[in-house]
Design an enzyme around this catalytic site. Structure first.
Site, PDB file in Angstrom:
ATOM      1  N   ASP A 157       0.425  -1.030   0.313  1.00  0.00           N
ATOM      2  CA  ASP A 157       0.196   0.311  -0.151  1.00  0.00           C
ATOM      3  C   ASP A 157       0.711   0.980  -0.208  1.00  0.00           C
ATOM      4  O   ASP A 157       2.079   1.418   0.352  1.00  0.00           O
ATOM      5  CB  ASP A 157      -0.925  -0.036   1.695  1.00  0.00           C
ATOM      6  CG  ASP A 157      -1.979   0.870   0.792  1.00  0.00           C
ATOM      7  OD1 ASP A 157      -2.746   1.089   0.187  1.00  0.00           O
ATOM      8  OD2 ASP A 157      -2.573   1.688   2.454  1.00  0.00           O
ATOM      9  N   HIS A 191       2.259   3.696  -8.867  1.00  0.00           N
ATOM     10  CA  HIS A 191       2.088   2.117  -9.796  1.00  0.00           C
ATOM     11  C   HIS A 191       3.178   1.770 -10.119  1.00  0.00           C
ATOM     12  O   HIS A 191       3.570   0.381 -10.454  1.00  0.00           O
ATOM     13  CB  HIS A 191       0.823   1.684 -10.110  1.00  0.00           C
ATOM     14  CG  HIS A 191      -0.255   2.624  -9.627  1.00  0.00           C
ATOM     15  ND1 HIS A 191      -0.981   1.940  -8.306  1.00  0.00           N
ATOM     16  CD2 HIS A 191      -1.556   3.374  -9.444  1.00  0.00           C
ATOM     17  CE1 HIS A 191      -1.545   2.770  -7.416  1.00  0.00           C
ATOM     18  NE2 HIS A 191      -1.889   3.346  -8.917  1.00  0.00           N
ATOM     19  N   LEU A 247      11.001 -19.967  -4.940  1.00  0.00           N
ATOM     20  CA  LEU A 247       9.830 -19.070  -4.168  1.00  0.00           C
ATOM     21  C   LEU A 247       8.637 -19.334  -5.459  1.00  0.00           C
ATOM     22  O   LEU A 247       8.188 -19.290  -6.206  1.00  0.00           O
ATOM     23  CB  LEU A 247      10.036 -17.686  -3.849  1.00  0.00           C
ATOM     24  CG  LEU A 247       9.554 -16.529  -3.592  1.00  0.00           C
ATOM     25  CD1 LEU A 247       9.183 -16.942  -1.722  1.00  0.00           C
ATOM     26  CD2 LEU A 247       9.397 -15.280  -4.409  1.00  0.00           C
TER      27      LEU A 247
HETATM   28  C1  IPE Z   1      -5.488  -2.810  -0.139  1.00  0.00           C
HETATM   29  O1  IPE Z   1      -5.022  -1.405  -0.690  1.00  0.00           O
HETATM   30  C2  IPE Z   1      -4.651  -3.408  -1.835  1.00  0.00           C
HETATM   31  C3  IPE Z   1      -3.670  -3.210  -2.398  1.00  0.00           C
HETATM   32  C4  IPE Z   1      -2.406  -3.500  -1.692  1.00  0.00           C
HETATM   33  C5  IPE Z   1      -4.039  -3.862  -3.545  1.00  0.00           C
HETATM   34  P1  IPE Z   1      -5.902  -0.034  -0.398  1.00  0.00           P
HETATM   35  O2  IPE Z   1      -5.226   1.132  -0.689  1.00  0.00           O
HETATM   36  O3  IPE Z   1      -7.030  -0.577  -2.108  1.00  0.00           O
HETATM   37  O4  IPE Z   1      -7.128  -0.311   0.990  1.00  0.00           O
HETATM   38  P2  IPE Z   1      -7.837   0.573   1.111  1.00  0.00           P
HETATM   39  O5  IPE Z   1      -9.207   1.313   0.791  1.00  0.00           O
HETATM   40  O6  IPE Z   1      -6.720   1.597   2.060  1.00  0.00           O
HETATM   41  O7  IPE Z   1      -8.404  -0.050   2.559  1.00  0.00           O
HETATM   42  C1  IPE Z   2      -1.459   0.602  -3.494  1.00  0.00           C
HETATM   43  O1  IPE Z   2      -1.084   2.090  -3.609  1.00  0.00           O
HETATM   44  C2  IPE Z   2      -1.901  -0.417  -4.615  1.00  0.00           C
HETATM   45  C3  IPE Z   2      -3.357  -0.559  -5.135  1.00  0.00           C
HETATM   46  C4  IPE Z   2      -3.703  -0.290  -4.197  1.00  0.00           C
HETATM   47  C5  IPE Z   2      -3.532  -0.963  -6.507  1.00  0.00           C
HETATM   48  P1  IPE Z   2      -2.909   2.960  -3.155  1.00  0.00           P
HETATM   49  O2  IPE Z   2      -2.853   2.721  -4.949  1.00  0.00           O
HETATM   50  O3  IPE Z   2      -3.880   2.098  -2.900  1.00  0.00           O
HETATM   51  O4  IPE Z   2      -1.685   4.227  -3.006  1.00  0.00           O
HETATM   52  P2  IPE Z   2      -2.089   5.153  -1.931  1.00  0.00           P
HETATM   53  O5  IPE Z   2      -2.893   4.559  -0.532  1.00  0.00           O
HETATM   54  O6  IPE Z   2      -3.218   5.661  -2.386  1.00  0.00           O
HETATM   55  O7  IPE Z   2      -0.594   5.839  -1.419  1.00  0.00           O
HETATM   56 MG    MG Z   3      -4.267   2.441  -0.432  1.00  0.00          MG
END
Ligand code: IPE
Ligand code: IPE
Ligand code: MG
Length: 244
Positions: free
Chosen positions: A16, A33, A127
């Site tokens: 995240d 990303h 792995l």
């Molecule tokens: C969780 O992250 C999903 C992934 C890392 C793929 P999100 O950014 O979507 O989760 P929330 O919305 O903060 O709970």
């Molecule tokens: C995690 O990073 C990747 C996915 C959920 C696809 P985020 O896109 O959720 O990044 P933040 O949480 O908005 O910083």
């Molecule tokens: Mg996120």
């Protein structure tokens, strides 16, 4: 008595913070990303060297479809770019790819690429790199309930005989056998929630949180979390032998 070191067989990570990482650099979210994707390779190789058997990475949740269309499209194309770029390294390191989630909802090209990555690496012995992609734990559990209901309907299973093992067997992690349940879950970016990730399988996992955003989480951080995990005392509901 010296504590016996915990063996880390299955590590799960909620990757995240990509968006915030990009924002901090005044860049669009997809820039984060992209950096996050590159970090997947770095952490995969580090986990492989640590002797971890299964690395499960949460890459796209069933809730992530609710993001802006352009971001979803970018995320759906990431597997294409990831395997295009890193397949030779994955092969050279004997990494075996698995993708768990509802693949039927993916764009045709994405589905094709992930299925090919699984097929091409099927014989690798290192792995297991397990991506949770279009994955949601509640959806997974609903699927398991449907599988069991069908078995009952077909007369192969009596409702009163349904055991925890049968539920575990109907989940997407069943193929990892003794390593099906993560030993350790790490979530980056400072958030402390599961966001619909592996609700059943994490019942007894150790939980750890990093304030670093996913693209910044490096091998050194991984090492620190693994070392910390090895020193923890997993009791599984029992009491310490020395206390009895
Ligand atoms: C969780 O992250 C999903 C992934 C890392 C793929 P999100 O950014 O979507 O989760 P929330 O919305 O903060 O709970
Ligand atoms: C995690 O990073 C990747 C996915 C959920 C696809 P985020 O896109 O959720 O990044 P933040 O949480 O908005 O910083
Ligand atoms: Mg996120």
């Amino acid at each position: 008595m010296a504590a016996k070191e915990n063996q880390l067989n299955h590590l799960a990570i909620i990757m995240d913070g990509n968006g915030r990482w990009a924002k901090a650099r005044k860049q669009p979210r997809f820039f984060g990303h992209q950096a996050g994707m590159e970090n997947v390779e770095r952490i995969t190789l580090a986990a492989n060297h640590l002797g971890i058997k299964v690395l499960t990475l949460y890459a796209f949740s069933t809730e992530n479809w609710a993001r802006p269309k352009a971001e979803v499209a970018y995320l759906m194309n990431l597997p294409v770019r990831f395997f295009d770029k890193f397949m030779p390294t994955l092969m050279a390191n004997q990494v075996k790819v698995n993708v768990m989630g509802d693949l039927t909802q993916l764009p045709a090209k994405t589905r094709q690429v992930v299925e090919r990555a699984m097929a091409d690496t099927a014989a690798n012995t290192g792995l297991v790199l397990n991506f949770a992609f279009n994955y949601g734990a509640r959806k997974e559990i609903v699927g398991a309930v449907q599988t069991l209901a069908r078995a009952v309907q077909a007369g192969r299973l009596a409702p009163e005989d349904i055991a925890e093992q049968d539920v575990g067997q109907a989940l997407m992690t069943a193929k990892f056998g003794p390593y099906r349940n993560p030993d350790l879950l790490i979530r980056t970016s400072g958030e402390q929630r599961l966001s619909n990730f592996l609700l059943w399988q994490l019942a007894y996992a150790e939980l750890a949180f990093s304030d670093k955003l996913w693209p910044d989480f490096d091998e050194q951080d991984l090492m620190e979390f693994v070392t910390n995990y090895q020193g923890r005392h997993r009791r599984f509901g029992k009491i310490d032998e020395s206390d009895s």
